[in-house]
Enzyme design. Structure first.
Site, PDB file in Angstrom:
ATOM      1  N   GLY A 246      10.674  35.312  51.219  1.00 37.85           N
ATOM      2  CA  GLY A 246      10.978  33.884  51.249  1.00 37.85           C
ATOM      3  C   GLY A 246       9.726  33.101  50.917  1.00 37.85           C
ATOM      4  N   LYS A 247       9.896  31.792  50.803  1.00 35.88           N
ATOM      5  CA  LYS A 247       8.750  30.958  50.451  1.00 35.88           C
ATOM      6  C   LYS A 247       7.641  31.132  51.480  1.00 35.88           C
ATOM      7  CE  LYS A 247      11.522  27.910  47.667  1.00 35.88           C
ATOM      8  NZ  LYS A 247      12.074  26.639  47.295  1.00 35.88           N
ATOM      9  N   ARG A 248       8.029  31.402  52.727  1.00 38.10           N
ATOM     10  CA  ARG A 248       7.010  31.555  53.769  1.00 38.10           C
ATOM     11  C   ARG A 248       6.188  32.836  53.646  1.00 38.10           C
ATOM     12  NH1 ARG A 248      10.256  30.411  58.808  1.00 38.10           N
ATOM     13  NH2 ARG A 248      11.496  28.936  57.620  1.00 38.10           N
ATOM     14  N   ASP A 249       6.708  33.823  52.947  1.00 37.50           N
ATOM     15  CA  ASP A 249       5.910  35.053  52.754  1.00 37.50           C
ATOM     16  C   ASP A 249       5.057  34.927  51.504  1.00 37.50           C
ATOM     17  OD1 ASP A 249       7.509  36.560  54.738  1.00 37.50           O
ATOM     18  OD2 ASP A 249       9.065  36.142  53.256  1.00 37.50           O
ATOM     19  N   GLY A 250       4.887  33.703  51.059  1.00 36.19           N
ATOM     20  CA  GLY A 250       4.052  33.517  49.873  1.00 36.19           C
ATOM     21  C   GLY A 250       4.811  33.785  48.595  1.00 36.19           C
TER      22      GLY A 250
END
Ligand code: GLU
Length: 485
Positions: A246-250
């Site tokens: 996801g966007k949070r995992d870069g």
């Protein structure tokens, strides 16, 4: 081969990150392979999640990757418009058809009441299904009233091209909302209507839509529409853990990679092969090869892990491949945005010479910024860096300045400064000094570049030129002599 008519149907809720671009790549490949049609449809009916500029970003990403669409925004087509908000009236017409057939109803129930049904079912520990709470008195539809589907819950079986034969029981089929209060359709409804009207015969999308598929089957059935091929794409997994990237995992946007100097050929190759292979060991595929070799039945049905190291490796392979196949002159244009600032005072020919000796070490084009500075300006002079090098360390400062002295007089005497003559001179220096290449060449290399590594020394000195090479060697030699005083 049946012509595949398929689509990429993103919602303009942000940039396309690498986790979701495969839903464009696989349909594109299937369409091109079969001589079919690849449609771009913008699913913008969720106004709350709409992000200004997202559609442009999506289109830029597809264009950059070389996934041109046959129908859609900018190019038009027989089923225009391709923005769902511009097709609003159409969905209403189709929902009304279902009302007329007794397969949908206007539902004025307010959201607090709906929540109370949900709470009551939760309290009773029974699964919440709206169809158990269908209102008794159904009004005539009028603007502002949502329209719901009237489910026909029964066992359903279907085939998914990736997941195989699947089935679901009645408990997952419900009275889903077709038209919302704001008059816009839900995704669940709009895509069924659009896919039918656009003659789509293959739907490839993320596996997250699998749980809703029984409701989609019920809608196909209610309309008497033939079900398209269904292709559920497993998630791309984050580098760590067992979760979806996801966007949070870069998960960067595809365009960020572009700006970092990743080539579209490499990105397409990497993403296409993330979760698909043709059964051979081949790793590097051109777009044409992917089109030729792609097959739905070789898409893996479990999540593939995103691996940036592999992507960058592949990018390096692609840089070499394109330069070797097309030559520096042709490739050079792609490098223009990636040179260090100091390169702006140099002409293209000089930069091409630098590129020619360094391209086979690049992972991304932006590596040029870190790796070529010393070709354009004197590097930061750091005698400690030189003295701490593991080979240079073996010698006293006195020995080093004498080695440099020998080197300087040898190179000073070269009348023709070119790769050939430098190679000969450097070999003669090895013989004359009795030092190992790693020892003597590290000394020379660091003295002229102060970089952790450089292309082969004869190439590097050739490009730097005699004047620069001599002045840098002399500077180091003088510093070493000063140290000794
Ligand atoms: N609009 C949906 C999304 O962005 C597309 C799903 C589909 O391809 O049908 O996830």
């Amino acid at each position: 081969m049946k012509k595949i008519i398929t689509r990429f149907a993103p919602s303009p809720t942000g940039y396309i990150h690498i986790g979701n671009v495969r839903s464009a790549i696989y349909p594109y490949l299937a369409a091109r392979q079969s001589g079919g049609t690849f449609i771009l449809r913008i699913e913008d009916t969720d106004q709350a999640r709409y992000v200004e500029g997202a559609t442009e970003l999506i289109m830029d990403t597809l264009k950059w990757l070389g996934l041109e669409w046959d129908e859609g925004p900018e190019v038009g087509g027989p089923h225009a418009p391709y923005f769902q908000t511009e097709r609003k009236e159409l969905y209403l017409e189709w929902a009304k058809k279902l009302i007329a057939d007794g397969r949908a109803y206007a539902d004025p129930t307010d959201s607090d009441t709906i929540q109370s049904y949900r709470d009551a079912d939760n309290a009773k520990k029974i699964p919440y299904l709206y169809r158990n709470h269908r209102p008794e008195n159904i009004p005539e539809w009028q603007p502002g009233i949502p329209i719901r589907f009237k489910a026909d819950p029964k066992p359903r079986k279907w085939h998914d091209e990736v997941m195989g034969d699947l089935s679901a029981g009645p408990e997952v089929q419900d009275d889903i909302v077709l038209i919302k209060k704001d008059g816009l359709p839900t995704y669940n409804f709009a895509h069924i209507v659009d896919d039918f009207l656009m003659n789509v015969n293959m739907v490839a999308r993320g596996v997250e839509y699998l749980s809703s598929t029984p409701n989609y089957l019920a809608l196909y059935e209610a309309f008497g529409i033939e079900q398209p091929l269904l292709v559920s794409l497993p998630h791309i997994l984050a580098p760590q853990g067992n979760k979806k990237l996801g966007k949070r995992d870069g998960a960067k946007s595809v365009t960020e990679y572009r700006d970092d100097g990743v080539l579209p050929e490499a990105m397409l190759n990497y993403l296409a092969c993330l979760g698909w292979n043709d059964g051979t060991e081949q790793e590097i595929y051109t777009k044409e090869e992917l089109i030729e070799k792609f097959s739905l039945d070789r898409i893996q049905n479990s999540g593939a892990r995103y691996d940036e190291v592999k992507l960058l490796w592949m990018n390096g392979q692609w840089i070499r491949k394109l330069v070797d196949e097309h030559g520096i002159d042709k490739f050079y244009e792609r490098t223009l945005a990636f040179w260090p600032d100091s390169a702006k005072n140099y002409d293209d020919d000089y930069k091409k010479r630098v590129f020619a000796i360094i391209y086979d070490r690049l992972k991304t084009l932006s590596d040029l910024r870190e790796m070529t500075g010393y070709f354009f300006e004197d590097p930061k002079f750091d005698i400690e860096q030189l003295l701490n090098n593991k080979f240079v360390k073996r010698f006293s400062e006195q020995e080093l300045s004498s080695l440099l002295g020998t080197t300087i007089s040898k190179l000073e005497g070269l009348n023709n400064w070119n790769e050939e003559s430098l190679k000969v001179a450097l070999n003669q220096l090895l013989e004359a000094t009795g030092k190992k290449p790693a020892e003597l060449f590290s000394l020379i290399r660091i003295s002229v570049s102060f970089a952790p590594f450089s292309p082969a020394l004869d190439y590097t000195l050739d490009v730097l030129g005699k004047e620069t090479t001599m002045s840098r060697l002399n500077k180091v030699k003088n510093a070493l002599l000063l140290d000794q005083q």
